[in-house]
Motif scaffolding. Sequence first.
Motif, PDB file in Angstrom:
ATOM      1  N   UNK A   1       0.833  -1.194   0.000  1.00 41.60           N
ATOM      2  CA  UNK A   1       0.000   0.000   0.000  1.00 41.60           C
ATOM      3  C   UNK A   1       0.874   1.253   0.000  1.00 41.60           C
ATOM      4  N   UNK A   2       0.334   2.297  -0.586  1.00 45.74           N
ATOM      5  CA  UNK A   2       1.063   3.550  -0.624  1.00 45.74           C
ATOM      6  C   UNK A   2       0.935   4.282   0.696  1.00 45.74           C
ATOM      7  N   UNK A   3       1.840   5.204   0.961  1.00 45.66           N
ATOM      8  CA  UNK A   3       1.776   6.029   2.165  1.00 45.66           C
ATOM      9  C   UNK A   3       2.337   7.386   1.836  1.00 45.66           C
ATOM     10  N   UNK A   4       1.993   8.376   2.644  1.00 48.48           N
ATOM     11  CA  UNK A   4       2.516   9.713   2.446  1.00 48.48           C
ATOM     12  C   UNK A   4       3.926   9.789   2.991  1.00 48.48           C
ATOM     13  N   UNK A  60      -3.391   5.022   2.445  1.00 55.51           N
ATOM     14  CA  UNK A  60      -3.642   3.753   3.123  1.00 55.51           C
ATOM     15  C   UNK A  60      -2.346   3.006   3.426  1.00 55.51           C
ATOM     16  N   UNK A  61      -2.219   2.569   4.676  1.00 61.17           N
ATOM     17  CA  UNK A  61      -1.021   1.869   5.147  1.00 61.17           C
ATOM     18  C   UNK A  61      -1.209   0.354   5.099  1.00 61.17           C
ATOM     19  N   UNK A  62      -2.274  -0.141   5.731  1.00 60.40           N
ATOM     20  CA  UNK A  62      -2.605  -1.564   5.722  1.00 60.40           C
ATOM     21  C   UNK A  62      -4.097  -1.731   5.473  1.00 60.40           C
ATOM     22  N   UNK A  63      -4.477  -2.895   4.969  1.00 59.68           N
ATOM     23  CA  UNK A  63      -5.885  -3.235   4.773  1.00 59.68           C
ATOM     24  C   UNK A  63      -6.233  -4.418   5.676  1.00 59.68           C
ATOM     25  N   UNK A  64      -7.373  -4.303   6.349  1.00 61.70           N
ATOM     26  CA  UNK A  64      -7.863  -5.358   7.233  1.00 61.70           C
ATOM     27  C   UNK A  64      -9.202  -5.844   6.683  1.00 61.70           C
ATOM     28  N   UNK A  65      -9.247  -7.088   6.218  1.00 58.48           N
ATOM     29  CA  UNK A  65     -10.480  -7.667   5.700  1.00 58.48           C
ATOM     30  C   UNK A  65     -11.262  -8.293   6.845  1.00 58.48           C
ATOM     31  N   UNK A  66     -12.510  -7.879   7.026  1.00 60.13           N
ATOM     32  CA  UNK A  66     -13.412  -8.518   7.980  1.00 60.13           C
ATOM     33  C   UNK A  66     -14.300  -9.458   7.171  1.00 60.13           C
ATOM     34  N   UNK A  82      -2.753 -12.504  -1.622  1.00 63.67           N
ATOM     35  CA  UNK A  82      -2.775 -11.158  -1.061  1.00 63.67           C
ATOM     36  C   UNK A  82      -2.484 -11.175   0.434  1.00 63.67           C
ATOM     37  N   UNK A  83      -3.056 -12.138   1.129  1.00 63.65           N
ATOM     38  CA  UNK A  83      -2.905 -12.209   2.583  1.00 63.65           C
ATOM     39  C   UNK A  83      -1.528 -12.720   3.000  1.00 63.65           C
ATOM     40  N   UNK A  84      -0.735 -13.166   2.060  1.00 63.60           N
ATOM     41  CA  UNK A  84       0.634 -13.556   2.372  1.00 63.60           C
ATOM     42  C   UNK A  84       1.580 -12.356   2.394  1.00 63.60           C
ATOM     43  N   UNK A  85       1.087 -11.206   1.931  1.00 60.96           N
ATOM     44  CA  UNK A  85       1.905 -10.002   1.902  1.00 60.96           C
ATOM     45  C   UNK A  85       1.954  -9.321   3.254  1.00 60.96           C
TER      46      UNK A  85
END
Length: 273
Positions: A1-4, A60-66, A82-85
Motif C-alpha cells: 500500500x502507498x503512504x505519504x 492507506x497503510x494496511x488493509x484489514x479484511x473482515x 494477497x494475505x501472504x503479503x
Amino acid sequence: MNATNDPETSSVEAIVLAADRGACDPVALDAGTRCKALAPVAGVPMLERVLNALEASHRIRHVHLAGPPRDIVDAEPTLSLLLQGEHCYWHDSRSSPSASTVAALDEIERERAVLLTTADHALLDGAMIDEFLESAQARQLDFAVALVRYDTIMARFPDMRRTATRFADGAVCGCNLFAFLTPAGRELAGFWQRVENSRKKPWRVIAGTLGIRGVLRYLTGRLTLDEALDRLSSRLGVRIGAVMLERPEAAVDVDSAEDRQEVETLLASMHDR
C-alpha cells in the motif's frame, strides 16, 4: 500500500467489511459466487475493485479484511496470495457489520486513524478515498462520514434508486465511507453496535441521542444536517462531521442484482467515453 511522506502521522489503516449478512445473499446468488464480495462487476470481483482503490490511495497503510469466511479465502488463490503479503490482514467476521468493525478496530493500534468501507463499493477509487480523508483530517474531526447530495446523484443517474435522508437543507445519501480519526472517534462503532442490537426499535437509540427537540425538528423538516451532527457530537462527546463528495459514483454500492447490472452498464458507458 502507498503512504505519504510521514507514514507515522498521516497514513491510515483500512477496514473492509467483506462478509455476507445472510446465507442467501441475492447478489451472490445472482452472480453464482460463494459470497457477495466475490461477485464480479464487469469481470472483476467487487472486493478486488475495492482493494485496487485502496492500493491506489496515497493514504492507506494496511488493509484489514473482515471476512469473507476463511474457507472461502483459502479457496480463492488471489485472496490467499494477497494475505501472504505485509499489508493485508484477515479478520473473522462477527454477527453484524458493527460487531465486525469493533472486533477489527480492537486489532489496530488505537492511535491509528482508520478508514471503513465495504466490499460492495464497486465504483470506489483512490481519488475518492484521498479526498475524503484529506478533508476529514484537515477539519480535525474524531469521526467522519462521506455523503453525496441526493440532487447530485439524480442529476447524473436519474433512473438509479438510492436511499436518501432528508434534512431541512437538502437530502443526502451515504457513501459507505467512514473514518475513525482518533481514539475518541472509535466510540461511534460502539454506538452503531447499540443501534444494531436494538433490532426491533433502533430509532429509540437514535432518538434518545438526538433528544426530543432534535427528533421533533427532524419530523417537521426543520433539522439541518449540521444541527443533527452537532447534537450527536454533543451528546456522544465526539466531534462528528460530514464530508460532502461531489462525485455521485461515491454513493453507489451493490445491494441487489439490479444494482450490479446498473453498475456494469455505468462502467461500460464510462469506458466508451
